[in-house]
Scaffold this motif. Structure first.
Motif, PDB file in Angstrom:
ATOM      1  N   GLN A 112     -56.418  90.736 -40.132  1.00 56.00           N
ATOM      2  CA  GLN A 112     -55.360  91.007 -41.097  1.00 56.00           C
ATOM      3  C   GLN A 112     -55.819  90.990 -42.633  1.00 56.00           C
ATOM      4  OE1 GLN A 112     -52.596  91.438 -39.870  1.00 56.00           O
ATOM      5  NE2 GLN A 112     -50.991  91.314 -41.856  1.00 56.00           N
ATOM      6  N   GLU A 113     -57.015  90.699 -43.058  1.00 51.89           N
ATOM      7  CA  GLU A 113     -57.340  90.739 -44.217  1.00 51.89           C
ATOM      8  C   GLU A 113     -57.912  92.174 -44.722  1.00 51.89           C
ATOM      9  OE1 GLU A 113     -59.132  89.093 -41.958  1.00 51.89           O
ATOM     10  OE2 GLU A 113     -58.151  86.969 -42.333  1.00 51.89           O
ATOM     11  N   SER A 137     -44.538  83.100 -24.589  1.00 60.30           N
ATOM     12  CA  SER A 137     -45.628  83.315 -25.481  1.00 60.30           C
ATOM     13  C   SER A 137     -46.818  82.474 -24.986  1.00 60.30           C
ATOM     14  CB  SER A 137     -45.294  82.905 -26.857  1.00 60.30           C
ATOM     15  OG  SER A 137     -45.935  83.627 -27.828  1.00 60.30           O
ATOM     16  N   LEU A 138     -47.106  82.696 -23.644  1.00 63.65           N
ATOM     17  CA  LEU A 138     -48.189  81.785 -22.923  1.00 63.65           C
ATOM     18  C   LEU A 138     -49.169  82.904 -22.142  1.00 63.65           C
ATOM     19  CD1 LEU A 138     -46.296  79.177 -20.725  1.00 63.65           C
ATOM     20  CD2 LEU A 138     -47.656  78.801 -22.967  1.00 63.65           C
ATOM     21  N   LEU A 139     -50.633  82.392 -22.773  1.00 66.46           N
ATOM     22  CA  LEU A 139     -51.520  83.120 -21.994  1.00 66.46           C
ATOM     23  C   LEU A 139     -52.203  82.152 -20.818  1.00 66.46           C
ATOM     24  CD1 LEU A 139     -53.949  85.136 -22.244  1.00 66.46           C
ATOM     25  CD2 LEU A 139     -55.088  83.670 -23.781  1.00 66.46           C
ATOM     26  N   PHE A 140     -52.414  82.847 -19.883  1.00 64.43           N
ATOM     27  CA  PHE A 140     -52.878  82.223 -18.635  1.00 64.43           C
ATOM     28  C   PHE A 140     -54.274  82.666 -18.269  1.00 64.43           C
ATOM     29  CE2 PHE A 140     -48.425  81.722 -18.144  1.00 64.43           C
ATOM     30  CZ  PHE A 140     -47.970  80.720 -17.833  1.00 64.43           C
ATOM     31  N   ASN A 179     -45.697  84.285 -30.905  1.00 67.44           N
ATOM     32  CA  ASN A 179     -45.353  85.781 -31.006  1.00 67.44           C
ATOM     33  C   ASN A 179     -46.139  86.622 -30.442  1.00 67.44           C
ATOM     34  OD1 ASN A 179     -42.985  85.295 -32.688  1.00 67.44           O
ATOM     35  ND2 ASN A 179     -44.179  84.921 -34.517  1.00 67.44           N
ATOM     36  N   LEU A 180     -46.653  86.214 -29.176  1.00 66.84           N
ATOM     37  CA  LEU A 180     -47.785  87.077 -28.644  1.00 66.84           C
ATOM     38  C   LEU A 180     -47.261  88.425 -27.770  1.00 66.84           C
ATOM     39  CD1 LEU A 180     -50.707  86.634 -27.697  1.00 66.84           C
ATOM     40  CD2 LEU A 180     -49.798  85.371 -25.587  1.00 66.84           C
ATOM     41  N   SER A 181     -47.995  89.255 -28.356  1.00 67.19           N
ATOM     42  CA  SER A 181     -47.641  90.785 -27.671  1.00 67.19           C
ATOM     43  C   SER A 181     -48.164  90.817 -26.137  1.00 67.19           C
ATOM     44  CB  SER A 181     -48.160  91.792 -28.525  1.00 67.19           C
ATOM     45  OG  SER A 181     -48.260  92.965 -27.619  1.00 67.19           O
ATOM     46  N   ARG A 228     -50.881  89.885 -32.033  1.00 68.03           N
ATOM     47  CA  ARG A 228     -49.786  88.763 -32.426  1.00 68.03           C
ATOM     48  C   ARG A 228     -49.550  89.181 -33.613  1.00 68.03           C
ATOM     49  NH1 ARG A 228     -51.526  82.930 -34.038  1.00 68.03           N
ATOM     50  NH2 ARG A 228     -52.425  83.968 -35.651  1.00 68.03           N
ATOM     51  N   ASN A 229     -48.255  89.357 -34.194  1.00 68.16           N
ATOM     52  CA  ASN A 229     -47.795  89.719 -35.349  1.00 68.16           C
ATOM     53  C   ASN A 229     -48.652  90.690 -36.065  1.00 68.16           C
ATOM     54  OD1 ASN A 229     -45.813  87.426 -35.246  1.00 68.16           O
ATOM     55  ND2 ASN A 229     -46.937  85.961 -36.018  1.00 68.16           N
TER      56      ASN A 229
END
Length: 645
Positions: free
Chosen positions: A278-279, A552-555, A572-574, A588-589
């Protein structure tokens, strides 16, 4: 047993092998003792008048009871129970201890089984009432303390009191000295594990949870900070749990109703953490889509005019940004060059560097009639209208060359490459013939597919040993490269392929994965607790990752034993997900997240590709709570001098 919860003043369980329940009810004139195993009222202790407040201090087989009557008079009692042998009923006895005629403060809290401490919010002293001592020595006052809060916490382990001021945590020890831990906090929780004592503190302004350990050694008070969790949303409640094996676990309830679980030990000591980009000012455009090609991450904005290239070896590194005039419809990458084909039929090749240079351009092709591939150092272009294969070899000056004419009709442009074999595969429009171009030998072959001509194939994929055809009825056909006469058919709803493995969603429900190893002819299924929007295999086929965007879960699943290894909440997971052997990339975001995949039997990790290998403390300790043992202690200026300590 039925109780009106609005009338309850206090309840307390006492006992180990056989428990009893002590109950105080509003407007009642008795303490009721209930036997737990059959919920029968076992005994009552009656008073002469109703009481308004009641509290307990329990110790194994006994408890201290404090009752405040409407007149303001306070009485203290002891209750205990025991059984002389298994053949007789339990014995319960009450004993009167003391009467306090005047309340000594607005609030009170038991320090131990012989001391009740009174205080008022904002005052700087505590009043001790020793209700088991003779009357002449029952009262004591401790002054010059930091201002008292309305809420004071008791630490059962070493009989201490803890409260918050505007700028610190105050710990008042039973030796009658106190010390402070600087910091602005709004809530705290006291925990223990064996003989260790911990304090978890929440700063609602900065959304930070700090975790401290404190002790006194050789009569000197000491504390140290073990971990810190930086949150991104406001927390309404939190709890900490200290587990020898798993370390420090923090559960948070957010103000929006979500529940989150953090492992503070992993977040503190994992050598490769989340990396975001993001930076970088070049990445402030909206990321609408991304994928991995030839060791690069390629991101696109919604208009598909802005392209970013990144590498992801242990961390995300920005490589280049390219902006084109028209939307990109196809692209391909090799180690040094990026080819883009836009919606205006312009094919361009750029150098991959911080300032990309346009090296080649042509408008010879039409968008609907070509398919572009990258194979080794060349770009291959299949032209269905001209029935030709073109090549641009990037090891030489960039020139467009015709390498062969095709004997098949291929307007559908169903083609794929197998990089390890350096081969290009093209399916004819009638499904009857598979054309194979070998870029090493420059020989072309035409082989029958054995697929019925009435079948409508709409996609083609490649595995290391197999070509996968996908039809419009959600069926797949496996065509073995070394034995083209063999073909296998599957039904499915969705498909993911990697290495030698196919992963399919069962057509009868999207909570069952069917995993098929092409080489070993092995089948297995993974039953899911929740439907997944996206799933992806690692390149070696060892792990399967999936995203449920709604939750919004990752498995993470292990293919060998179909076991769910991880379930991680990421806000806010895509649904976009790409995986290699040692990492996965998420969105995410509008941030890319790089997460390392660590095998459970791994003992070392590399923090970056050019540095020396660094041991991970998480794998050096069998019990993860021991990871924090080397954090430095801070000595306080207060020593315990009282014999009571």
């Amino acid at each position: 047993m039925q109780l009106n919860i609005d009338h309850l003043l206090d309840i307390e369980f006492i006992g180990f092998d056989e428990q009893v329940l002590l109950i105080c009810s509003k407007d009642s004139q008795s303490i009721d003792v209930w036997r737990c195993f059959d919920w029968t009222l076992y005994k009552q202790y009656w008073f002469d008048e109703p009481f308004e407040q009641c509290s307990f201090f329990s110790e194994s087989q006994s408890a201290i009871i404090k009752v405040t009557f409407r007149t303001g008079i306070i009485q203290y009692l002891w209750v205990g129970f025991w059984r002389e042998n298994l053949n007789v009923p339990i014995i319960i006895k009450f004993k009167f201890l003391a009467t306090l005629e005047v309340k000594l403060g607005d609030q009170s809290i038991f320090l131990n089984n012989e001391t009740d401490i009174y205080y008022c919010e904002g005052q700087s002293y505590l009043r001790f009432y020793y209700f088991q001592r003779p009357k002449r020595i029952q009262l004591k006052r401790i002054q010059n303390l930091p201002p008292l809060n309305r809420i004071v916490y008791r630490c059962e382990k070493n009989k201490s009191l803890i409260w918050l001021t505007n700028e610190s945590i105050v710990i008042f020890h039973s030796c009658e000295n106190h010390f402070i831990i600087p910091g602005v906090y709004h809530y705290l929780q006291i925990c223990d594990n064996d003989e260790r004592l911990f304090i978890c503190c929440l700063d609602k302004n900065t959304l930070r949870i700090d975790i401290f350990e404190w002790t006194f050694n050789n009569m000197i008070h000491m504390y140290r900070q073990l971990a810190c969790i930086q949150l991104d949303q406001t927390v309404s409640h939190f709890t900490c749990y200290f587990d020898k094996d798993w370390g420090i676990i923090v559960n948070c309830a957010l103000e929006n109703g979500q529940l989150r679980k953090y492992n503070a030990t992993i977040m503190t000591y994992l050598p490769v953490k989340f990396a975001t980009l993001q930076e970088n000012s070049s990445l402030r455009e909206q990321i609408d889509y991304f994928e991995i090609q030839n060791d690069f991450i390629v991101t696109f904005d919604q208009a598909k005019c802005d392209v970013n290239l990144l590498t992801y070896s242990n961390r995300l590194s920005f490589v280049m940004h390219l902006r084109v005039s028209n939307a990109i419809s196809q692209f391909a990458i090799n180690s040094s060059y990026l080819l883009v084909f836009d919606c205006k039929n312009r094919l361009s090749i750029y150098s991959i560097c911080s300032t990309p240079i346009l090296l080649f351009e042509t408008t010879e092709f039409y968008n609907e009639s070509i398919k572009i591939h990258s194979l080794a150092s060349s770009f291959l272009i299949v032209d269905g209208d001209k029935q030709q294969i073109f090549q641009i070899n990037t090891d030489h000056p960039l020139v467009l060359r015709t390498i062969t004419h095709l004997k098949i009709q291929c307007h559908s442009l169903l083609s794929t490459v197998v990089p390890k074999r350096a081969k290009l595969f093209i399916l004819s429009d009638d499904n009857s013939t598979l054309t194979i171009w070998d870029s090493n030998t420059r020989i072309i072959k035409y082989l029958p597919t054995l697929i019925n001509k009435s079948t409508q194939i709409n996609k083609i994929y490649s595995l290391s040993t197999t070509i996968v055809f996908h039809d419009n009825r959600q069926r797949i056909y496996l065509w073995y490269i070394d034995n083209g006469n063999q073909i296998i058919t599957f039904d499915h709803d969705r498909l993911e392929k990697e290495g030698n493995c196919l992963t399919l969603i069962d057509p009868n429900g999207n909570k069952l994965f069917v995993v098929h190893d092409i080489n070993k002819s092995l089948y297995g299924d993974i039953r899911l607790e929740i439907s997944l929007d996206t799933f992806c295999l690692t390149e070696d086929g060892k792990y399967l990752f999936g995203i449920c965007q709604k939750e919004s879960l990752l498995f993470m699943y292990r293919i060998d034993d179909r076991k769910c290894l991880e379930k991680i909440f990421i806000d806010n997971l895509s649904p976009l997900l790409k995986v290699s052997n040692d990492c996965l990339i998420l969105l995410r975001n509008n941030e890319l997240l790089l997460i390392s995949i660590i095998d459970q039997d791994a003992s070392t990790l590399k923090r970056n590709s050019d540095g020396p290998s660094k041991k991970c403390i998480l794998f050096e300790n069998e019990e993860w709570l021991d990871c924090h043992k080397d954090e430095p202690w801070i000595m306080t200026s207060f020593a315990c001098t009282s014999k009571k300590s």
